[in-house]
Scaffold this active site. Structure first.
Site, PDB file in Angstrom:
ATOM      1  N   TYR A 237       0.841  -1.188   0.000  1.00  0.00           N
ATOM      2  CA  TYR A 237       0.000   0.000   0.000  1.00  0.00           C
ATOM      3  C   TYR A 237       0.886   1.252   0.000  1.00  0.00           C
ATOM      4  O   TYR A 237       1.269   1.782   1.046  1.00  0.00           O
ATOM      5  CB  TYR A 237      -0.924   0.029   1.232  1.00  0.00           C
ATOM      6  CG  TYR A 237      -1.843  -1.168   1.351  1.00  0.00           C
ATOM      7  CD1 TYR A 237      -2.162  -1.970   0.254  1.00  0.00           C
ATOM      8  CD2 TYR A 237      -2.408  -1.515   2.583  1.00  0.00           C
ATOM      9  CE1 TYR A 237      -3.000  -3.062   0.369  1.00  0.00           C
ATOM     10  CE2 TYR A 237      -3.254  -2.607   2.706  1.00  0.00           C
ATOM     11  CZ  TYR A 237      -3.534  -3.378   1.588  1.00  0.00           C
ATOM     12  OH  TYR A 237      -4.371  -4.465   1.724  1.00  0.00           O
TER      13      TYR A 237
ATOM     14  N   SER B  40      -4.660 -14.401   2.580  1.00  0.00           N
ATOM     15  CA  SER B  40      -5.630 -13.503   1.967  1.00  0.00           C
ATOM     16  C   SER B  40      -5.806 -13.849   0.494  1.00  0.00           C
ATOM     17  O   SER B  40      -4.862 -14.281  -0.170  1.00  0.00           O
ATOM     18  CB  SER B  40      -5.147 -12.057   2.114  1.00  0.00           C
ATOM     19  OG  SER B  40      -6.062 -11.148   1.535  1.00  0.00           O
ATOM     20  N   ASN B  41      -7.019 -13.653  -0.003  1.00  0.00           N
ATOM     21  CA  ASN B  41      -7.338 -13.921  -1.402  1.00  0.00           C
ATOM     22  C   ASN B  41      -7.074 -15.371  -1.791  1.00  0.00           C
ATOM     23  O   ASN B  41      -6.752 -15.663  -2.945  1.00  0.00           O
ATOM     24  CB  ASN B  41      -6.557 -12.969  -2.324  1.00  0.00           C
ATOM     25  CG  ASN B  41      -6.913 -11.519  -2.098  1.00  0.00           C
ATOM     26  OD1 ASN B  41      -8.066 -11.115  -2.253  1.00  0.00           O
ATOM     27  ND2 ASN B  41      -5.930 -10.723  -1.690  1.00  0.00           N
TER      28      ASN B  41
ATOM     29  N   LEU C 291     -17.879  -2.332   1.834  1.00  0.00           N
ATOM     30  CA  LEU C 291     -18.599  -1.185   1.263  1.00  0.00           C
ATOM     31  C   LEU C 291     -18.278  -0.992  -0.214  1.00  0.00           C
ATOM     32  O   LEU C 291     -18.693   0.006  -0.810  1.00  0.00           O
ATOM     33  CB  LEU C 291     -18.256   0.096   2.040  1.00  0.00           C
ATOM     34  CG  LEU C 291     -18.747   0.158   3.485  1.00  0.00           C
ATOM     35  CD1 LEU C 291     -18.210   1.404   4.179  1.00  0.00           C
ATOM     36  CD2 LEU C 291     -20.269   0.148   3.524  1.00  0.00           C
TER      37      LEU C 291
ATOM     38  N   LYS D 162     -23.093   7.392  -0.665  1.00  0.00           N
ATOM     39  CA  LYS D 162     -22.516   8.667  -1.106  1.00  0.00           C
ATOM     40  C   LYS D 162     -22.535   8.820  -2.619  1.00  0.00           C
ATOM     41  O   LYS D 162     -22.586   9.935  -3.144  1.00  0.00           O
ATOM     42  CB  LYS D 162     -21.080   8.783  -0.587  1.00  0.00           C
ATOM     43  CG  LYS D 162     -20.402  10.097  -0.919  1.00  0.00           C
ATOM     44  CD  LYS D 162     -18.995  10.167  -0.334  1.00  0.00           C
ATOM     45  CE  LYS D 162     -18.311  11.476  -0.685  1.00  0.00           C
ATOM     46  NZ  LYS D 162     -16.932  11.561  -0.122  1.00  0.00           N
TER      47      LYS D 162
END
Length: 314
Positions: free
Chosen positions: A54, A143-144, A200, A208
């Site tokens: 990241y 993960s994944n 989300l 939004k």
């Protein structure tokens, strides 16, 4: 030194966007993020999920600048080994990336350490074993990974007296393949914590955005979600109706759904309002009928939200 006695919150907070890697299309500053961190810690949301990839260390560095202001025993760190970023010259690439994260996060212990994806599996889970046995990792996660890949990794670890403690996959109303494939059931049966990320859908289910208010152009989010906004408007309308019924914001409903499904959602936070939503979502109780209603609306949308780095879990 282990810190496993820290109470686990029901929601983890994600620092992916803090890496400013272009995924979210906005440049965040430390001054702007510090109130977010402080609000989260004050509310007891102390499980922070990040990764070297990241922003190639940026997210970890920014997070550390905040974490150093509070005692180590008050928070939990979750970071990852990403195969695509492995140092090919290292004797043990997993240890090498761990050491880099250790320096940036200024800690000698990771509460959760993950193999970020199955590229090159099962090599990396094997390389992680010496690190885990050294006591530098609290819980080992993948993960994944698909169900077969999870089982393969767990079998390798169990031969060494270790085991998978956590799984982290994309799981939302619009992507329930980890449930359909049996991964959620496997985790429940084997006392494995299932971390659900993108609950989300990076804001597409937050209330939004819609066709009249799309994601700003120039981000990966805009490319992924703007073309399908029309298809998910009925779902978002259902989320709004349910949110009004519970007197909460729209963003709290998908999070409450994920908690109700027995998962630990990772919520990306860039504003203090995101923290407030996360806190309130934990206290929202959805009925079985409401859960079924949301899942029906999601199925009717019939969209593919699996991203380029992911796969459908089978």
């Amino acid at each position: 030194m282990a810190h496993n006695n820290v109470t686990m919150p029901k929601i983890a907070l994600g620092a992916w966007a803090w890496g400013n890697d272009g995924t979210f299309g906005n440049m965040l500053t430390e001054d702007g993020l510090r109130p977010v961190f402080e609000a989260a810690m004050q509310e007891g949301l102390n499980l922070w999920d990040t990764a070297y990839v990241y922003g190639m260390g940026t997210s970890e560095t920014v997070l550390d600048n905040f974490l150093k202001s509070v005692p180590r025993e008050t928070y939990l760190i979750s970071t990852k080994f990403t195969p695509q970023c492995a140092d090919a010259s290292a004797d043990n690439a997993v240890t090498a990336m761990y050491e880099g994260s250790k320096e940036r996060l200024e800690t000698d212990f990771m509460d959760f350490y993950w193999i970020h994806n199955p590229v090159g599996a099962p090599k990396w889970i094997t390389e992680l074993i010496p690190l885990a046995k050294s006591g530098k990792i609290g819980k080992i996660g993948v993960s994944n990974h698909s169900l077969s890949e999870i089982k393969e990794a767990d079998a390798i670890l169990k031969k060494e007296g270790l085991h998978i403690s956590a799984v982290q996959n994309h799981y939302s109303l619009l992507n329930r393949s980890s449930e359909d494939s049996g991964i959620l059931d496997y985790c429940k049966e084997n006392d494995i914590i299932f971390f659900s990320y993108m609950v989300l859908e990076q804001g597409a289910l937050s209330g939004k955005y819609d066709t009249a208010h799309p994601f700003p152009e120039g981000s990966d989010r805009a490319k992924a979600y703007n073309p399908i906004m029309e298809k998910i408007e009925k779902l978002n309308a259902g989320l709004k109706k349910m949110a009004d019924r519970h007197n909460v914001s729209v963003a709290q409903i998908p999070v409450a759904w994920a908690v109700a499904k027995g998962t630990l959602p990772i919520i990306g936070v860039t504003k203090t309002e995101h923290v407030k939503d996360a806190v309130k979502a934990v206290n929202v109780t959805l009925s079985m009928e409401e859960i079924a209603e949301l899942e029906t609306l999601a199925d009717e949308a019939d969209v593919d939200v699996i991203r380029m780095w992911e796969k459908e879990m089978k």
